[in-house]
Design a protein around this motif. Structure first.
Motif, mmCIF file in Angstrom:
data_model
loop_
_atom_site.group_PDB
_atom_site.id
_atom_site.type_symbol
_atom_site.label_atom_id
_atom_site.label_comp_id
_atom_site.label_asym_id
_atom_site.label_seq_id
_atom_site.Cartn_x
_atom_site.Cartn_y
_atom_site.Cartn_z
ATOM 1 N N THR A 226 0.821 -1.215 0.000
ATOM 2 C CA THR A 226 0.000 0.000 0.000
ATOM 3 C C THR A 226 0.853 1.262 0.000
ATOM 4 O O THR A 226 1.993 1.259 0.468
ATOM 5 N N ASP A 227 0.247 2.343 -0.495
ATOM 6 C CA ASP A 227 0.952 3.635 -0.543
ATOM 7 C C ASP A 227 -0.001 4.813 -0.370
ATOM 8 O O ASP A 227 0.263 5.905 -0.865
ATOM 9 N N ASN A 228 -1.112 4.603 0.352
ATOM 10 C CA ASN A 228 -2.087 5.678 0.513
ATOM 11 C C ASN A 228 -2.826 5.475 1.831
ATOM 12 O O ASN A 228 -3.639 4.555 1.962
ATOM 13 N N MET A 229 -2.563 6.333 2.816
ATOM 14 C CA MET A 229 -3.200 6.169 4.123
ATOM 15 C C MET A 229 -4.683 6.496 4.093
ATOM 16 O O MET A 229 -5.418 6.153 5.033
ATOM 17 N N HIS A 230 -5.147 7.157 3.049
ATOM 18 C CA HIS A 230 -6.549 7.582 2.981
ATOM 19 C C HIS A 230 -7.463 6.527 2.366
ATOM 20 O O HIS A 230 -8.677 6.705 2.349
ATOM 21 N N ARG A 231 -6.895 5.453 1.851
ATOM 22 C CA ARG A 231 -7.690 4.439 1.173
ATOM 23 C C ARG A 231 -8.041 3.274 2.089
ATOM 24 O O ARG A 231 -7.381 3.024 3.095
ATOM 25 N N THR A 232 -9.082 2.540 1.700
ATOM 26 C CA THR A 232 -9.413 1.244 2.292
ATOM 27 C C THR A 232 -8.948 0.170 1.316
ATOM 28 O O THR A 232 -9.286 0.211 0.129
ATOM 29 N N TYR A 233 -8.177 -0.769 1.838
ATOM 30 C CA TYR A 233 -7.644 -1.851 1.003
ATOM 31 C C TYR A 233 -8.291 -3.170 1.391
ATOM 32 O O TYR A 233 -8.526 -3.439 2.576
ATOM 33 N N GLU A 234 -8.562 -4.007 0.382
ATOM 34 C CA GLU A 234 -9.087 -5.346 0.612
ATOM 35 C C GLU A 234 -8.298 -6.357 -0.221
ATOM 36 O O GLU A 234 -7.875 -6.053 -1.338
ATOM 37 N N ALA A 235 -8.135 -7.540 0.336
ATOM 38 C CA ALA A 235 -7.507 -8.640 -0.391
ATOM 39 C C ALA A 235 -8.227 -9.925 -0.034
ATOM 40 O O ALA A 235 -8.537 -10.173 1.141
ATOM 41 N N ASP A 236 -8.506 -10.771 -1.045
ATOM 42 C CA ASP A 236 -9.123 -12.070 -0.792
ATOM 43 C C ASP A 236 -8.032 -13.025 -0.302
ATOM 44 O O ASP A 236 -7.089 -13.354 -1.035
ATOM 45 N N VAL A 237 -8.156 -13.442 0.942
ATOM 46 C CA VAL A 237 -7.100 -14.245 1.566
ATOM 47 C C VAL A 237 -7.582 -15.655 1.913
ATOM 48 O O VAL A 237 -6.904 -16.382 2.654
ATOM 49 N N LYS A 238 -8.721 -16.036 1.386
ATOM 50 C CA LYS A 238 -9.292 -17.330 1.765
ATOM 51 C C LYS A 238 -8.316 -18.478 1.520
ATOM 52 O O LYS A 238 -8.120 -19.349 2.375
ATOM 53 N N ARG A 239 -7.661 -18.486 0.369
ATOM 54 C CA ARG A 239 -6.765 -19.598 0.023
ATOM 55 C C ARG A 239 -5.521 -19.651 0.911
ATOM 56 O O ARG A 239 -4.837 -20.685 0.965
ATOM 57 N N LEU A 240 -5.224 -18.533 1.597
ATOM 58 C CA LEU A 240 -4.026 -18.482 2.429
ATOM 59 C C LEU A 240 -4.298 -18.845 3.876
ATOM 60 O O LEU A 240 -3.357 -19.042 4.656
ATOM 61 N N LEU A 241 -5.571 -18.919 4.243
ATOM 62 C CA LEU A 241 -5.936 -19.183 5.635
ATOM 63 C C LEU A 241 -6.124 -20.673 5.870
ATOM 64 O O LEU A 241 -6.477 -21.437 4.945
ATOM 65 N N SER A 242 -5.948 -21.063 7.093
ATOM 66 C CA SER A 242 -6.215 -22.442 7.489
ATOM 67 C C SER A 242 -6.951 -22.434 8.823
ATOM 68 O O SER A 242 -6.895 -21.456 9.574
ATOM 69 N N ALA A 243 -7.636 -23.512 9.106
ATOM 70 C CA ALA A 243 -8.350 -23.607 10.379
ATOM 71 C C ALA A 243 -7.339 -23.594 11.514
ATOM 72 O O ALA A 243 -6.309 -24.274 11.464
ATOM 73 N N GLY A 244 -7.632 -22.761 12.511
ATOM 74 C CA GLY A 244 -6.716 -22.627 13.633
ATOM 75 C C GLY A 244 -6.007 -21.289 13.608
ATOM 76 O O GLY A 244 -6.566 -20.274 13.172
ATOM 77 N N ARG A 245 -4.750 -21.294 14.034
ATOM 78 C CA ARG A 245 -4.001 -20.056 14.203
ATOM 79 C C ARG A 245 -3.358 -19.615 12.883
ATOM 80 O O ARG A 245 -2.719 -20.422 12.203
ATOM 81 N N ASN A 246 -3.529 -18.315 12.559
ATOM 82 C CA ASN A 246 -2.964 -17.721 11.352
ATOM 83 C C ASN A 246 -2.202 -16.456 11.731
ATOM 84 O O ASN A 246 -2.585 -15.749 12.666
ATOM 85 N N GLU A 247 -1.153 -16.171 10.966
ATOM 86 C CA GLU A 247 -0.290 -15.028 11.272
ATOM 87 C C GLU A 247 -0.528 -13.880 10.299
ATOM 88 O O GLU A 247 -0.543 -14.089 9.080
ATOM 89 N N ILE A 248 -0.711 -12.694 10.868
ATOM 90 C CA ILE A 248 -0.812 -11.454 10.087
ATOM 91 C C ILE A 248 0.427 -10.631 10.379
ATOM 92 O O ILE A 248 0.775 -10.414 11.547
#
Length: 823
Positions: A100-122
Motif C-alpha cells: 500500500t501507498d495511501n493512508m486515505h484508502r481502504t484496502y481489501e484482499a481475498d485471503v481465503k486460500r491463504l488461511l487455514s483452520a486454527g491459528r494464522n499469522e498477520i
C-alpha cells in the motif's frame, strides 16, 4: 456476512531490532514506542528534532488470529484494512497480499486460500515515509509547505504529519484504523447511495444499491427499512435483483434536519439488507437527516452570492477550520473528538471546515456533526503544494476519492466538497508558473478543474462542489476575488495590518482568516521546564512553527495592549488580541449579512501544544477566542461599529423567527457612573441584520481624558432576558485609564453546579476565571464587568475535569482582568 476483528493486541518493533513490544491497533508507532518506554514524549521541550530521526527507520507489526472452519467455507474471505499509514507490506501466513501507498484508502484482499483452520499469522511491515519523500524530492522537486519535510506531495499521507506552520515534523505511522477479516457468501452490498426528493409534507427517499455477486444463478432480494424518530418503521423491497437495485420509500410528515440553533437534528435509521430467501447475506446501516442543503451561487448587486441554503433558507455559516487532533495518531479517540464537537456547539457554531492538509475524518466525527447540526465543508486532501498528475497518481487518488466520498456522502451534515486548499490561490498569486513551469500548472488544471470535479459529481451529484478554496470562477483567474466565491485573508497577521482592516472587506464567504495566540500557562507547563518560560527561549520557539510568529504576537499586543507584567499574563494578553481580532471581523461580516454569508476562522484546534491560530488548545482548553465565539456566533447578536465618538448599534438575527425586544445602551465613566442612557425598540425579521441606532458623543466626550475614561455598554433584551451584550471603547485598550476594579468573587454550591458571583468597584474589561489545577466549563468567561452590574457565572459539575468540593473550588479559583496584566 461474518466479521472477525483484528483490532486489539499486536506486537511491534523496529525492523533492525530483535525485541518485540506490545502494541495496540488501531494505533501508531509513536504511541506504541512511548507505551513501551522506547521513546520520549516528542512534545516535551524540543524532543521533536531527535524523534524525527526515528521516522527514518522501518517498523513491523504482527499478530495471530484464530480462524474456524465455518469462515473458510464462505465464498470469499477478505482482509479489510481501513487505514494503513502508509507504505505498508501486508502478509498472511508469510504470503504477500497487499502493498500500500495511501493512508486515505481502504484496502481489501481475498485471503481465503491463504488461511487455514486454527491459528494464522498477520504481519505488516511499514516502510519509512520520511525516507521516501526525501528521496522523491531529490528525483523530482514538487513544492509544498515550507515548514514541512520536503517531498510530501509525492505521497498520499496526511501532509500536516510532516510539519506545518502550526505543527511539528513528526510523521507518525501505523495501522491507524480498523482491520478485520470479512467473510461473504454468494454476494455483498458494494455501495449505497441515497437521494431525497422533498415535496409537500412528504420526502421520498431513493436508495440505489450496487451489488457484487459471485454466483449468478442464485436469486437475491434487497430490502430496506427506515426507522423514524417517532418510532415508525417504513419498508420497501425488490424480490429479484441483479448487480444494481433501487428502492423507494415515502416518508409522510417528515421531521427536517437543521443546523445548530435553527432547529433540531432528527435522524432516520436506514437498514439495507441483501437476502437469499430468509438468509441475510450482507447489510448496511446508516443514519440520514431529511433536509435540502446546497450552496447558492447567483449574480447579485455585488457580484455573485455564496451561501449555504438549508430547507429553502440561506443561512450565515459560522465556525472554524478543523485540523488533525494529534500528530501521534495513537492518541486520537472518540472521547476527544466528542469534546471538540461539543465545544463547537457550545460556542454556537453551525459549520466546520475539514481542511485539506490532514485526513478525511473518522465516521464518528461526521456522526457527531449530524447529531449536533454542524454543516461540514469537506476539502479533498491537497494543500499548498504541486502534484505530479501521472497515470499512477491519478489512479491512486481516483480510488482514494471513491472510498471516502462513498463513506461520507450520506451524512446530513455534509454541505460542500472542495477540491483543495489554496492551490489555485498559489498558482494565481505566488508566481508558481514562473518558478515551476507550465507543465505543473497544466497538471493542476487537469487534476482539479477536470478530473476531480467530474469524478466527485459522478459520486455525489447531490452535494455542491468547489474546485478550490479560495476560488471565484476557477481557471486560476483571481481566485481570492472579494465579490465572487470564498475568500482567504491574511494581511491581518502575515501583513501586520490592524485588526480593523477586516472592516474594509466585504467577502461573499470568508473561509480563512486568523491571528495567533499562546495557550494557557497550564498547557505551556506540560511541555516546558521553568527555565524555558520565556517566549524567545529555545523551547518556546520550537513550539512556534510560524517563523517570526512570536514577534508578530508581540507586535499585535503592542498595538492594542500595554506590555504584560510577566510571562503568564503575556500568554493571556496574546489570547485577548486574537479574540478581539476575530470579534471585530466576524461582527462586521454578520452586520453585512446578505452580502457576506459565512465566517469560518482559522483555526479550531491544535495538533500539539504550542502557539497557533487555534481557539481550542491541544488539550481542548478554551482560549479567549472560543469564549468570545460563544458571543459573536450567538444566533441573535448585538454589535457596535465605533468610529471616533460615533457608535452605530446593530442587531443581527440568524434565526427562523422575528425577534422583538429593546436595545439598551449606557455611556459610563470608568467608575461605571452613568453619563447617558438610551433605549430603542427592535422588531427584526428572520435571517436579517439592521442598524438600530446611531449615537454621536462628540458633544459629550470632548477631552482626551473623557475619551480614555469612558465606555459604552449595550444589550439586546427580549422578554426581560439579555440575549446579547457588548462593550465599546473610544480608545485602544492600552490607552484606557483603568482603575483597580478590586473584583470580589463569591462561590456557592448547588446540586449540579458551582455559582460564581463577581462584583467590581470599577470597569473591568476581559475578566478571566480560571482554576489552578482542574479544567472547567464556564457559562461565560473573558467578559467585561461594570461596577453596578454583578456577573453570575455557572460551572456545571459534570464539566469539571475532576470532582471538587466547594472548599477546593474556592481555593483553586483565580480572577484576572486587564488591569492585572500590566505594571
Amino acid at each position: 456476512m461474518r466479521s472477525v476483528t483484528l483490532n486489539g493486541n499486536w506486537m511491534m518493533k523496529r525492523t533492525d531490532e530483535a525485541e518485540w513490544n506490545e502494541a495496540i491497533v488501531p494505533g501508531s508507532v509513536f504511541h506504541d514506542l512511548m507505551s513501551a518506554g522506547k521513546m520520549e514524549d516528542p512534545y516535551f521541550r524540543d524532543n521533536e528534532f531527535d524523534i524525527l530521526e526515528l521516522t527514518k527507520f522501518d517498523y513491523e507489526y504482527r499478530r495471530s488470529v484464530l480462524v474456524d472452519e465455518d469462515l473458510l467455507l464462505m465464498d470469499r474471505v477478505l482482509l479489510r484494512c481501513e487505514g494503513l499509514d502508509t507504505l505498508c507490506e501486508v502478509y498472511v501466513n508469510g504470503q504477500a497480499v497487499l502493498n500500500t501507498d495511501n493512508m486515505h484508502r481502504t484496502y481489501e484482499a481475498d485471503v481465503k486460500r491463504l488461511l487455514s483452520a486454527g491459528r494464522n499469522e498477520i504481519h505488516v511491515i511499514i516502510r519509512s515515509a520520511t525516507n521516501f519523500v526525501i528521496a522523491k524530492d531529490k528525483e523530482h522537486h514538487l513544492t509544498s509547505c515550507a515548514d514541512a519535510v520536503p517531498g510530501i506531495s509525492h505521497l498520499r499521507k496526511a501532509h500536516s504529519m510532516f510539519g506545518w506552520d502550526w505543527g511539528p515534523q513528526l510523521p507518525d505511522m501505523g495501522i491507524w484504523r480498523d482491520i478485520s477479516l470479512r467473510g461473504f457468501n454468494i454476494g455483498r452490498i458494494d455501495d449505497i447511495y441515497i437521494t431525497q426528493k422533498h415535496g409537500d409534507n412528504l420526502v421520498t427517499v431513493e436508495i440505489a444499491a450496487d451489488l457484487q455477486r459471485w454466483t449468478s444463478d442464485v436469486p437475491l432480494a434487497l430490502q430496506a427499512a427506515i426507522g423514524t424518530p417517532d418510532g415508525r418503521t417504513l419498508k420497501a423491497s425488490v424480490r429479484q435483483v441483479s448487480d444494481t437495485a433501487k428502492l423507494v420509500i415515502d416518508i409522510p410528515n417528515p421531521e427536517l434536519w437543521w443546523p445548530n440553533n435553527l432547529g433540531s437534528q432528527p435522524l432516520y435509521a436506514v437498514l439495507v439488507q441483501l437476502l437469499n430467501g430468509e438468509q441475510v447475506l450482507d447489510e448496511r446501516s446508516l443514519n440520514i437527516g431529511l433536509r435540502t442543503l446546497r450552496v447558492v451561487r447567483q449574480p447579485d448587486e455585488w457580484g455573485e452570492s455564496f451561501a449555504f441554503e438549508v430547507n429553502g433558507h440561506e443561512i450565515f455559516a459560522m465556525g472554524a477550520n478543523f485540523i488533525p487532533e494529534d500528530n501521534i495518531f495513537g492518541r486520537r479517540s472518540n472521547e476527544r473528538t466528542e469534546q471538540l464537537i461539543r465545544s463547537c456547539v457550545e460556542a454556537n457554531y453551525n459549520c466546520i471546515r475539514v481542511w485539506g492538509g490532514g485526513y478525511y475524518a473518522d465516521d464518528y466525527f461526521y456522526d457527531l456533526c449530524d447529531r449536533h447540526g454542524l454543516i461540514v465543508w469537506q476539502d479533498h486532501l491537497y494543500a499548498c503544494g504541486a502534484y505530479d498528475f501521472n497515470d499512477e497518481f491519478k489512479e491512486n487518488i481516483r480510488l482514494e476519492t471513491i472510498d471516502n466520498m462513498k463513506r461520507i456522502r450520506h451524512h446530513a451534515s455534509l454541505g460542500i466538497w472542495s477540491g483543495n486548499n489554496e492551490l489555485e490561490y498559489a498558482w494565481a498569486y505566488w508566481g508558481w508558473t514562473e518558478r515551476y513551469g507550465e507543465k505543473q500548472r497544466d497538471d493542476y488544471l487537469k487534476q482539479f478543474e477536470q478530473f476531480l470535479p467530474v469524478l466527485s459529481r459522478s459520486l455525489d451529484p447531490n452535494t455542491s462542489y468547489l474546485v478550490s478554496s479560495p476560488s471565484s470562477k476557477g481557471g486560476i483567474e483571481d481566485p481570492n476575488n472579494e465579490n465572487i466565491g470564498d475568500m482567504h485573508y491574511w494581511d491581518v497577521w502575515h501583513g501586520r495590518k490592524p485588526i480593523t482592516e477586516y472592516r474594509t472587506l466585504h467577502p461573499r464567504f470568508m473561509s480563512e482568516f486568523g491571528l495567533q495566540s499562546f495557550p494557557s500557562i497550564k498547557t505551556v507547563e506540560t511541555f516546558t521546564l521553568p527555565e524555558d518560560r520565556n517566549i524567545f527561549s529555545r523551547v518556546m520557539e520550537a513550539h512556534q512553527k510560524n517563523g517570526t510568529g512570536n514577534e508578530k504576537i508581540m507586535y499585535y499586543i503592542s498595538e492594542y495592549f500595554k506590555y504584560p507584567r510577566n510571562f503568564e499574563t503575556l500568554l493571556y494578553v496574546s489570547q485577548l488580541i486574537q479574540a478581539e481580532g476575530m470579534r471585530v471581523g466576524i461582527e462586521h461580516w454578520r452586520r453585512n449579512r446578505g452580502r457576506c454569508m459565512g465566517a469560518v476562522y482559522w483555526q479550531l484546534n491544535d495538533i500539539w501544544p504550542g502557539a497557533s491560530w487555534s481557539s481550542l488548545d491541544y488539550f481542548g482548553r478554551w482560549k479567549a477566542t472560543h469564549h468570545a465565539a460563544k458571543r459573536f456566533f450567538a444566533p441573535v447578536l448585538a454589535s457596535a461599529l465605533e468610529e471616533g465618538t460615533t457608535v452605530a448599534l446593530h442587531v443581527t438575527n440568524e434565526t427562523r423567527r422575528v425577534v422583538r425586544g429593546q436595545l439598551r445602551w449606557r455611556l459610563l465613566d470608568r467608575s461605571s457612573e452613568v453619563i447617558q442612557t438610551g433605549e430603542a425598540e427592535v422588531s427584526l425579521g428572520a435571517f436579517s441584520s439592521e442598524e438600530i441606532v446611531s449615537l454621536d458623543f462628540s458633544g459629550t466626550l470632548t477631552t482626551k481624558e473623557q475619551l480614555s475614561q469612558s465606555y459604552l455598554t449595550f444589550e439586546f433584551v427580549s422578554f426581560g432576558k439579555t440575549v446579547s451584550a457588548g462593550t465599546a471603547l473610544f480608545v485602544k485598550p492600552k490607552h484606557f485609564e483603568l482603575l483597580n476594579p478590586e473584583i470580589s468573587a463569591a462561590v456557592t454550591e448547588e446540586d449540579d453546579r458551582f455559582v460564581v458571583t463577581l462584583e467590581s468597584r470599577s470597569f473591568a474589561p476581559f475578566v478571566l476565571l480560571e482554576l489552578s489545577r482542574a479544567d472547567a466549563r464556564w457559562s461565560d468567561n473573558v467578559f467585561a464587568l461594570s461596577a453596578d452590574q454583578p456577573a453570575v457565572v455557572n460551572v456545571p459539575k459534570n464539566g469539571l475535569s475532576e470532582p471538587l468540593s466547594l472548599e477546593a473550588f474556592r481555593e483553586q479559583l483565580s480572577v484576572t482582568s486587564l488591569y492585572d496584566t500590566f505594571e
